[in-house]
Design a protein around this motif. Structure first.
Motif, short mmCIF file in Angstrom:
data_model
loop_
_atom_site.label_atom_id
_atom_site.label_comp_id
_atom_site.label_asym_id
_atom_site.label_seq_id
_atom_site.Cartn_x
_atom_site.Cartn_y
_atom_site.Cartn_z
N LYS A 122 39.94 2.22 25.65
CA LYS A 122 40.21 3.09 23.79
C LYS A 122 40.65 4.27 24.62
O LYS A 122 40.99 4.70 23.57
CB LYS A 122 39.10 2.50 23.34
N LYS A 123 39.73 5.26 25.47
CA LYS A 123 40.41 6.82 25.13
C LYS A 123 41.23 6.76 26.01
O LYS A 123 41.92 7.93 24.70
CB LYS A 123 39.07 7.09 26.18
N LEU A 124 41.93 6.67 26.48
CA LEU A 124 43.12 6.86 26.62
C LEU A 124 43.77 6.36 25.44
O LEU A 124 45.48 6.98 25.45
CB LEU A 124 43.77 5.62 28.43
N LEU A 125 44.09 4.81 24.65
CA LEU A 125 45.26 4.72 23.57
C LEU A 125 44.97 5.66 22.83
O LEU A 125 46.01 5.94 22.05
CB LEU A 125 45.21 2.88 23.55
N ASP A 126 43.88 5.95 22.77
CA ASP A 126 43.39 7.22 21.46
C ASP A 126 44.42 8.16 22.00
O ASP A 126 44.91 8.60 20.75
CB ASP A 126 42.06 7.18 20.90
N TYR A 127 44.10 8.62 23.33
CA TYR A 127 45.07 9.95 23.77
C TYR A 127 46.28 9.88 23.28
O TYR A 127 47.61 10.76 23.50
CB TYR A 127 45.03 9.68 24.74
N LEU A 128 46.91 8.71 23.63
CA LEU A 128 48.66 8.36 23.22
C LEU A 128 48.43 8.10 22.54
O LEU A 128 50.03 7.38 22.09
CB LEU A 128 48.84 7.19 24.76
N GLY A 129 47.97 8.21 21.24
CA GLY A 129 48.40 7.57 19.51
C GLY A 129 48.48 6.11 19.49
O GLY A 129 49.01 5.98 18.71
N LEU A 130 47.11 5.16 20.37
CA LEU A 130 47.99 3.73 19.77
C LEU A 130 46.26 3.22 19.26
O LEU A 130 46.05 1.73 19.74
CB LEU A 130 48.36 3.39 21.05
N SER A 131 45.29 3.34 19.00
CA SER A 131 43.95 3.57 18.75
C SER A 131 45.11 2.27 17.58
O SER A 131 43.49 1.51 18.27
CB SER A 131 43.43 4.77 18.31
N GLU A 132 45.68 2.46 17.60
CA GLU A 132 46.12 1.24 15.87
C GLU A 132 45.95 0.35 16.56
O GLU A 132 46.70 -1.03 15.80
CB GLU A 132 46.01 2.01 14.97
N ARG A 133 46.67 0.28 17.87
CA ARG A 133 48.11 -0.72 17.77
C ARG A 133 47.12 -1.56 19.01
O ARG A 133 47.99 -2.15 20.06
CB ARG A 133 49.35 -0.11 19.01
N SER A 134 45.72 -1.22 19.99
CA SER A 134 45.56 -1.64 21.08
C SER A 134 45.24 -3.50 20.72
O SER A 134 45.21 -3.96 21.84
CB SER A 134 43.49 -1.29 20.79
N HIS A 135 45.19 -4.08 20.25
CA HIS A 135 45.05 -5.49 19.78
C HIS A 135 46.09 -6.12 19.26
O HIS A 135 45.91 -7.33 19.48
CB HIS A 135 43.53 -5.92 19.12
N GLN A 147 56.18 1.90 25.79
CA GLN A 147 55.74 2.43 27.59
C GLN A 147 54.72 3.42 27.36
O GLN A 147 53.90 3.43 28.64
CB GLN A 147 57.38 3.10 27.23
N ARG A 148 54.35 3.80 26.85
CA ARG A 148 52.45 4.15 26.33
C ARG A 148 51.67 3.32 26.49
O ARG A 148 50.32 3.99 27.76
CB ARG A 148 52.64 5.06 24.74
N VAL A 149 51.87 2.78 26.81
CA VAL A 149 50.76 1.85 26.78
C VAL A 149 50.50 1.56 28.56
O VAL A 149 50.05 1.15 28.75
CB VAL A 149 50.31 -0.01 26.32
N ALA A 150 52.17 1.38 28.84
CA ALA A 150 51.77 1.18 30.41
C ALA A 150 51.98 2.73 30.58
O ALA A 150 50.45 2.44 31.74
CB ALA A 150 53.72 1.54 30.77
N VAL A 151 51.56 3.98 30.92
CA VAL A 151 51.64 4.87 30.75
C VAL A 151 49.97 5.12 30.77
O VAL A 151 49.18 5.68 32.02
CB VAL A 151 51.50 5.62 30.03
N ALA A 152 49.17 4.69 30.04
CA ALA A 152 47.87 4.64 30.56
C ALA A 152 47.15 2.99 31.22
O ALA A 152 45.99 3.73 31.93
CB ALA A 152 47.34 3.55 28.60
N ARG A 153 47.86 2.77 31.12
CA ARG A 153 47.24 1.32 31.90
C ARG A 153 47.66 2.09 33.60
O ARG A 153 46.71 1.71 34.46
CB ARG A 153 48.62 0.28 32.40
N ALA A 154 48.20 2.64 33.91
CA ALA A 154 48.78 4.08 34.72
C ALA A 154 47.54 5.07 35.23
O ALA A 154 48.03 4.85 36.66
CB ALA A 154 50.46 4.72 35.49
#
Length: 220
Positions: A122-135, A147-154
């Motif tokens: 969740k911290k990573l998704l928030d950092y990448l501007g995706l906190s509202e898209r996590s689900h 692609q930003r989700v893929a970056v967070a996964r990496a």
């Protein structure tokens, strides 16, 4: 961080890599460019331990001080999961899982607990501007968001090196530019080393160093 010597790769009688030597320092962003068929992706896959070089007694591959060519398959998988992150052109997200769940997968493979992993994801998704898209699942996300989700996964296992293969090749211009800037921001804030294969000249020229491959060799 990465030291490679005499990397060769044959597919039957076809020699794709012809004795590649390179050294990449910790925290360096290096781009690898060249025409299609020059051997860029093959080299990236070997450096990232997804493939092995053809046997040669003079070949060496050290990553973060570890001689990965001497690892068993099991030890190599564990090392790859802990030390290396990967970003691909087509995201490679699992469609049945949400963004949050996709990000968590490498940490779960490493045996980390569900609670701590989800907090970090969740911290990573928030950092990448995706906190509202996590689900949201991948088909509910734009290409840039995927692609930003893929970056967070990496990033979830805090790897020492991130390998990216045409990371912006499937993105529109604005999303590609945002992704390129993100790599440098990540390097500055987290100290990761990036090795990026790309046809995007803008990204290639932004790197600390640009390596040019021709016919299985690095020429620049």
């Amino acid at each position: 961080m990465i030291q490679a010597k005499g990397i060769q790769k044959f597919y039957d009688q076809l020699q794709v890599l012809k004795g590649v030597d390179l050294h990449i320092a910790k925290g360096e962003i290096v781009s690898i460019v060249g025409a299609s068929g020059a051997g860029k992706t093959t080299l990236l896959q070997i450096l990232g331990t997804l493939d092995k070089p053809s046997a040669d007694q003079n070949t060496q591959l050290l990553i973060n001080g570890e001689n990965v060519l001497q690892f068993s398959d099991r030890a190599l998988s564990k090392f790859r999961n802990a030390q290396l992150g990967f970003i691909f052109q087509f995201h490679q997200l699992l469609p049945e899982f949400t963004a949050l769940e996709n990000v968590c997968i490498p940490a779960f493979i490493a045996g980390k607990g569900k609670s701590e992993t989800e907090i970090e994801a969740k911290k990573l998704l928030d950092y990448l501007g995706l906190s509202e898209r996590s689900h949201h699942k991948p088909n509910e996300l734009s290409g840039g968001e995927q692609q930003r989700v893929a970056v967070a996964r990496a990033l979830i296992n805090k790897p020492a090196v991130i390998f990216a293969d045409e990371p912006s090749g499937n993105l529109d211009t604005v999303s590609a530019e945002n992704l390129h800037q993100l790599f440098f921001k990540l390097r500055d804030e987290f100290g990761q080393t990036f090795v990026i294969v790309t046809h995007n000249e803008e990204l290639a020229n932004m790197a600390d160093r640009k390596l040019v491959m021709v016919d299985g060799k690095i020429v620049v």
